[in-house]
Design a protein around this motif. Structure first.
Motif, PDB file in Angstrom:
ATOM      1  N   MET A   1      18.171 -32.685  58.452  1.00 48.57           N
ATOM      2  CA  MET A   1      19.043 -33.682  59.037  1.00 48.57           C
ATOM      3  C   MET A   1      18.256 -34.631  59.918  1.00 48.57           C
ATOM      4  O   MET A   1      17.320 -34.235  60.580  1.00 48.57           O
ATOM      5  N   LEU A   2      18.678 -35.868  59.906  1.00 49.32           N
ATOM      6  CA  LEU A   2      18.118 -36.884  60.779  1.00 49.32           C
ATOM      7  C   LEU A   2      19.208 -37.250  61.769  1.00 49.32           C
ATOM      8  O   LEU A   2      20.296 -37.660  61.373  1.00 49.32           O
ATOM      9  N   ALA A   3      18.922 -37.063  63.045  1.00 58.95           N
ATOM     10  CA  ALA A   3      19.897 -37.347  64.095  1.00 58.95           C
ATOM     11  C   ALA A   3      19.524 -38.645  64.803  1.00 58.95           C
ATOM     12  O   ALA A   3      18.344 -38.898  65.068  1.00 58.95           O
ATOM     13  N   ILE A   4      20.527 -39.468  65.095  1.00 63.16           N
ATOM     14  CA  ILE A   4      20.319 -40.748  65.766  1.00 63.16           C
ATOM     15  C   ILE A   4      20.948 -40.675  67.150  1.00 63.16           C
ATOM     16  O   ILE A   4      22.129 -40.369  67.291  1.00 63.16           O
TER      17      ILE A   4
ATOM     18  N   ASP B   1      18.659 -37.879  51.481  1.00 60.03           N
ATOM     19  CA  ASP B   1      19.555 -38.831  50.828  1.00 60.03           C
ATOM     20  C   ASP B   1      19.016 -40.250  51.025  1.00 60.03           C
ATOM     21  O   ASP B   1      19.160 -40.842  52.095  1.00 60.03           O
ATOM     22  N   LEU B   2      18.398 -40.787  49.983  1.00 55.51           N
ATOM     23  CA  LEU B   2      17.753 -42.096  50.063  1.00 55.51           C
ATOM     24  C   LEU B   2      18.726 -43.199  50.469  1.00 55.51           C
ATOM     25  O   LEU B   2      18.402 -44.038  51.314  1.00 55.51           O
TER      26      LEU B   2
ATOM     27  N   GLU C   1      21.507 -43.016  52.219  1.00 55.01           N
ATOM     28  CA  GLU C   1      21.860 -42.882  53.638  1.00 55.01           C
ATOM     29  C   GLU C   1      20.717 -43.328  54.538  1.00 55.01           C
ATOM     30  O   GLU C   1      20.935 -43.976  55.553  1.00 55.01           O
ATOM     31  N   LEU C   2      19.490 -42.990  54.164  1.00 61.26           N
ATOM     32  CA  LEU C   2      18.332 -43.393  54.965  1.00 61.26           C
ATOM     33  C   LEU C   2      18.188 -44.913  54.995  1.00 61.26           C
ATOM     34  O   LEU C   2      17.869 -45.493  56.041  1.00 61.26           O
ATOM     35  N   LYS C   3      18.442 -45.554  53.877  1.00 62.42           N
ATOM     36  CA  LYS C   3      18.384 -47.016  53.834  1.00 62.42           C
ATOM     37  C   LYS C   3      19.447 -47.633  54.739  1.00 62.42           C
ATOM     38  O   LYS C   3      19.193 -48.618  55.437  1.00 62.42           O
ATOM     39  N   LYS C   4      20.646 -47.040  54.730  1.00 57.63           N
ATOM     40  CA  LYS C   4      21.714 -47.535  55.595  1.00 57.63           C
ATOM     41  C   LYS C   4      21.352 -47.352  57.066  1.00 57.63           C
ATOM     42  O   LYS C   4      21.607 -48.232  57.892  1.00 57.63           O
ATOM     43  N   VAL C   5      20.756 -46.204  57.392  1.00 55.96           N
ATOM     44  CA  VAL C   5      20.347 -45.947  58.779  1.00 55.96           C
ATOM     45  C   VAL C   5      19.273 -46.938  59.209  1.00 55.96           C
ATOM     46  O   VAL C   5      19.314 -47.465  60.319  1.00 55.96           O
ATOM     47  N   ARG C   6      18.330 -47.208  58.327  1.00 51.70           N
ATOM     48  CA  ARG C   6      17.271 -48.175  58.651  1.00 51.70           C
ATOM     49  C   ARG C   6      17.875 -49.538  58.947  1.00 51.70           C
ATOM     50  O   ARG C   6      17.495 -50.211  59.906  1.00 51.70           O
ATOM     51  N   GLU C   7      18.841 -49.953  58.127  1.00 46.80           N
ATOM     52  CA  GLU C   7      19.506 -51.238  58.349  1.00 46.80           C
ATOM     53  C   GLU C   7      20.276 -51.227  59.672  1.00 46.80           C
ATOM     54  O   GLU C   7      20.223 -52.187  60.442  1.00 46.80           O
ATOM     55  N   LEU C   8      20.981 -50.131  59.937  1.00 44.04           N
ATOM     56  CA  LEU C   8      21.739 -50.003  61.180  1.00 44.04           C
ATOM     57  C   LEU C   8      20.815 -50.085  62.387  1.00 44.04           C
ATOM     58  O   LEU C   8      21.111 -50.792  63.352  1.00 44.04           O
ATOM     59  N   ILE C   9      19.701 -49.398  62.329  1.00 45.19           N
ATOM     60  CA  ILE C   9      18.766 -49.417  63.452  1.00 45.19           C
ATOM     61  C   ILE C   9      18.223 -50.828  63.665  1.00 45.19           C
ATOM     62  O   ILE C   9      18.085 -51.285  64.801  1.00 45.19           O
TER      63      ILE C   9
ATOM     64  N   SER D   1       9.610 -42.137  64.210  1.00 49.48           N
ATOM     65  CA  SER D   1       9.551 -43.580  64.455  1.00 49.48           C
ATOM     66  C   SER D   1      10.126 -44.327  63.250  1.00 49.48           C
ATOM     67  O   SER D   1      10.290 -43.763  62.169  1.00 49.48           O
ATOM     68  N   LEU D   2      10.391 -45.602  63.458  1.00 46.83           N
ATOM     69  CA  LEU D   2      10.883 -46.436  62.363  1.00 46.83           C
ATOM     70  C   LEU D   2       9.825 -46.531  61.262  1.00 46.83           C
ATOM     71  O   LEU D   2      10.153 -46.570  60.076  1.00 46.83           O
ATOM     72  N   GLU D   3       8.555 -46.529  61.648  1.00 52.16           N
ATOM     73  CA  GLU D   3       7.475 -46.563  60.664  1.00 52.16           C
ATOM     74  C   GLU D   3       7.505 -45.315  59.775  1.00 52.16           C
ATOM     75  O   GLU D   3       7.353 -45.410  58.559  1.00 52.16           O
ATOM     76  N   ILE D   4       7.737 -44.161  60.372  1.00 46.84           N
ATOM     77  CA  ILE D   4       7.824 -42.925  59.586  1.00 46.84           C
ATOM     78  C   ILE D   4       9.044 -42.962  58.679  1.00 46.84           C
ATOM     79  O   ILE D   4       8.969 -42.571  57.513  1.00 46.84           O
ATOM     80  N   LEU D   5      10.165 -43.451  59.190  1.00 44.53           N
ATOM     81  CA  LEU D   5      11.361 -43.577  58.357  1.00 44.53           C
ATOM     82  C   LEU D   5      11.084 -44.496  57.162  1.00 44.53           C
ATOM     83  O   LEU D   5      11.457 -44.180  56.038  1.00 44.53           O
ATOM     84  N   ASN D   6      10.406 -45.608  57.408  1.00 44.75           N
ATOM     85  CA  ASN D   6      10.054 -46.513  56.310  1.00 44.75           C
ATOM     86  C   ASN D   6       9.146 -45.817  55.299  1.00 44.75           C
ATOM     87  O   ASN D   6       9.311 -45.998  54.086  1.00 44.75           O
ATOM     88  N   ASN D   7       8.199 -45.016  55.786  1.00 45.77           N
ATOM     89  CA  ASN D   7       7.309 -44.281  54.877  1.00 45.77           C
ATOM     90  C   ASN D   7       8.085 -43.277  54.031  1.00 45.77           C
ATOM     91  O   ASN D   7       7.805 -43.115  52.839  1.00 45.77           O
ATOM     92  N   ILE D   8       9.042 -42.590  54.643  1.00 39.96           N
ATOM     93  CA  ILE D   8       9.871 -41.626  53.906  1.00 39.96           C
ATOM     94  C   ILE D   8      10.648 -42.350  52.803  1.00 39.96           C
ATOM     95  O   ILE D   8      10.681 -41.913  51.652  1.00 39.96           O
ATOM     96  N   ILE D   9      11.260 -43.472  53.157  1.00 40.68           N
ATOM     97  CA  ILE D   9      12.038 -44.242  52.184  1.00 40.68           C
ATOM     98  C   ILE D   9      11.140 -44.736  51.057  1.00 40.68           C
ATOM     99  O   ILE D   9      11.491 -44.617  49.869  1.00 40.68           O
TER     100      ILE D   9
END
Length: 108
Positions: free
Chosen positions: A1-4, A47-48, A50-58, A78-86
């Motif tokens: 899980m990724l918590a915001i 969930d790719l 959902e991760l894209k939606k979270v990136r946009e939301l952030i 970090s946002l950089e790590i999230l981008n790498n995961i995506i």
């Protein structure tokens, strides 16, 4: 899980509106979670979409001055790590499609 988590709010009404658009939580619960520094959102890190939606939301939250923290089981992300995961998930999906095409091309 990724918590915001929301660390600080720039535009209060804009922040709540964006969070309500993304989450089904009631407004009062979102307020309470921000006040108590509990996660306002939790998404499946596998969930790719959902991760894209979270990136946009952030990105939208950051644009209005709201500061957020993302955490998974290993700690702060970090946002950089999230981008790498995506990007990694997208590359895997593209490779799978190529392999499927090669496999099914042999059957024809």
């Amino acid at each position: 899980m990724l918590a915001i988590f929301v660390d600080s709010i720039g535009d209060k009404s804009g922040t709540y509106q964006l969070l309500r658009n993304f989450s089904s939580l009631p407004f009062s619960l979102i307020q309470t979670r921000i006040k108590n520094h509990d996660p306002v959102l939790e998404v499946d890190i596998l969930d790719l979409d959902e991760l894209k939606k979270v990136r946009e939301l952030i990105g939208q939250l950051t644009a209005i001055g709201t500061i957020v923290t993302m955490k998974d089981s290993t700690g702060i992300i970090s946002l950089e790590i999230l981008n790498n995961i995506i990007n990694t998930y997208e590359e895997i999906a593209a490779e799978r499609e190529e392999l499927d095409e090669l496999m099914f091309a042999d059957e024809e």
